[in-house]
Design an enzyme around this catalytic site. Structure first.
Site, short mmCIF file in Angstrom:
data_model
loop_
_atom_site.label_atom_id
_atom_site.label_comp_id
_atom_site.label_asym_id
_atom_site.label_seq_id
_atom_site.Cartn_x
_atom_site.Cartn_y
_atom_site.Cartn_z
N CYS A 190 -6.51 5.99 -10.40
CA CYS A 190 -5.49 6.03 -9.23
C CYS A 190 -5.45 5.46 -7.94
O CYS A 190 -6.70 5.14 -7.46
CB CYS A 190 -5.75 7.46 -8.82
N HIS A 193 -8.25 14.26 -4.66
CA HIS A 193 -6.76 13.88 -5.02
C HIS A 193 -6.03 15.09 -5.81
O HIS A 193 -6.11 15.47 -6.74
CB HIS A 193 -7.06 13.18 -7.04
N THR A 239 6.25 6.63 -6.11
CA THR A 239 5.84 5.17 -7.17
C THR A 239 4.22 5.98 -7.39
O THR A 239 3.18 4.95 -7.85
CB THR A 239 5.45 4.60 -6.43
N HIS A 249 4.45 9.28 4.66
CA HIS A 249 4.96 8.62 5.31
C HIS A 249 5.02 9.42 6.64
O HIS A 249 5.21 10.12 6.85
CB HIS A 249 5.88 7.83 4.45
N ASN A 278 7.89 11.96 -0.85
CA ASN A 278 8.52 11.82 -2.01
C ASN A 278 7.65 12.06 -3.30
O ASN A 278 6.32 12.28 -3.19
CB ASN A 278 8.61 10.10 -2.26
N GLY A 320 11.49 9.08 -5.46
CA GLY A 320 11.43 7.10 -5.94
C GLY A 320 9.56 7.44 -4.94
O GLY A 320 9.14 6.96 -4.98
N CYS A 362 -7.09 7.04 -4.85
CA CYS A 362 -8.65 7.21 -5.06
C CYS A 362 -8.98 6.00 -4.87
O CYS A 362 -10.41 5.88 -3.95
CB CYS A 362 -8.44 7.87 -6.22
N HIS A 396 0.66 11.59 -0.68
CA HIS A 396 0.85 10.37 0.34
C HIS A 396 1.79 11.20 1.74
O HIS A 396 3.65 11.32 1.14
CB HIS A 396 0.32 8.60 0.08
N HIS A 409 -0.54 10.10 -6.27
CA HIS A 409 -1.91 11.19 -5.34
C HIS A 409 -1.23 11.24 -3.94
O HIS A 409 -0.43 10.20 -3.31
CB HIS A 409 -2.32 9.53 -5.17
P1 AMP Z 1 5.99 6.32 -2.54
O1 AMP Z 1 7.37 5.18 -3.32
O2 AMP Z 1 6.53 7.41 -1.05
O3 AMP Z 1 5.51 6.99 -3.28
O4 AMP Z 1 5.21 5.32 -1.44
C1 AMP Z 1 3.95 5.06 -2.29
C2 AMP Z 1 3.83 3.48 -0.76
O5 AMP Z 1 2.60 3.06 -0.85
C3 AMP Z 1 4.81 2.36 -0.72
O6 AMP Z 1 5.60 2.63 0.54
C4 AMP Z 1 3.91 1.73 -1.29
O7 AMP Z 1 4.43 0.43 0.41
C5 AMP Z 1 2.75 2.14 -0.18
N1 AMP Z 1 1.41 0.91 -1.15
C6 AMP Z 1 1.40 0.04 -2.47
N2 AMP Z 1 0.43 0.10 -2.99
C7 AMP Z 1 -0.56 -0.18 -1.48
C8 AMP Z 1 -1.86 -0.65 -1.33
N3 AMP Z 1 -2.54 -1.15 -2.10
N4 AMP Z 1 -2.20 -0.43 0.20
C9 AMP Z 1 -1.21 -0.14 0.74
N5 AMP Z 1 0.31 0.48 0.48
C10 AMP Z 1 0.40 0.54 -0.70
ZN ZN Z 2 -6.38 9.93 -6.65
#
Ligand code: AMP
Ligand code: ZN
Length: 113
Positions: free
Chosen positions: A4, A46, A94, A101, A86, A92, A7, A99, A97
């Site tokens: 992950c 997680h 991606t 925004h 999301n 959306g 993580c 999170h 884990h």
């Molecule tokens: P989501 O599309 O809601 O799953 O958001 C995932 C977010 O993680 C996106 O806004 C990415 O720009 C961000 N992201 C992906 N990899 C990293 C990273 N290594 N450091 C900081 N943010 C990241």
């Molecule tokens: Zn995780």
């Protein structure tokens, strides 16, 4: 979760720009910011997505909202901000884990996408 990304960020195995940290929560700058302020606030535990919140793990989610209010106060986001979660591929998500925004610093359109 060994594979992950978030993580790994919590463990320091992948670099990030820390905004806030305590025993339960980590917050860092999004690597592809969509607004002048774009942070991600995550539990150290997680949890895959909002669909996996239960009475067993929801306390950390409440704490995340306390942390968001603290960050907003500390950073002077007095004009407001948006919190986005999301959940699942159709929304959306991606990184699987959970999170949140935290977006601010410009006019945010609504409804989103
Ligand atoms: P989501 O599309 O809601 O799953 O958001 C995932 C977010 O993680 C996106 O806004 C990415 O720009 C961000 N992201 C992906 N990899 C990293 C990273 N290594 N450091 C900081 N943010 C990241
Ligand atoms: Zn995780």
């Amino acid at each position: 979760m060994d594979d992950c990304l978030f993580c790994k960020i919590i463990k320091g195995e992948v670099p990030s720009t820390k905004v806030y940290e305590d025993d339960l929560v980590y917050a860092f700058k999004d690597i592809e910011p969509m607004a002048p302020v774009h942070y991600l606030v995550i539990p150290k535990e997680h949890i895959e997505s909002a669909a996996k919140i239960t009475s067993e793990n929801s306390a950390v989610i409440a704490h995340i909202y306390e942390v968001i209010a603290k960050i907003a106060k500390d950073e002077g986001l007095d004009d407001g901000f948006r919190v986005v979660n999301n959940c699942g591929e159709i929304a959306g998500q991606t990184v699987f884990h959970i999170h949140f925004h935290l977006l601010a610093g410009r006019k945010l359109e609504w409804p989103a996408g």
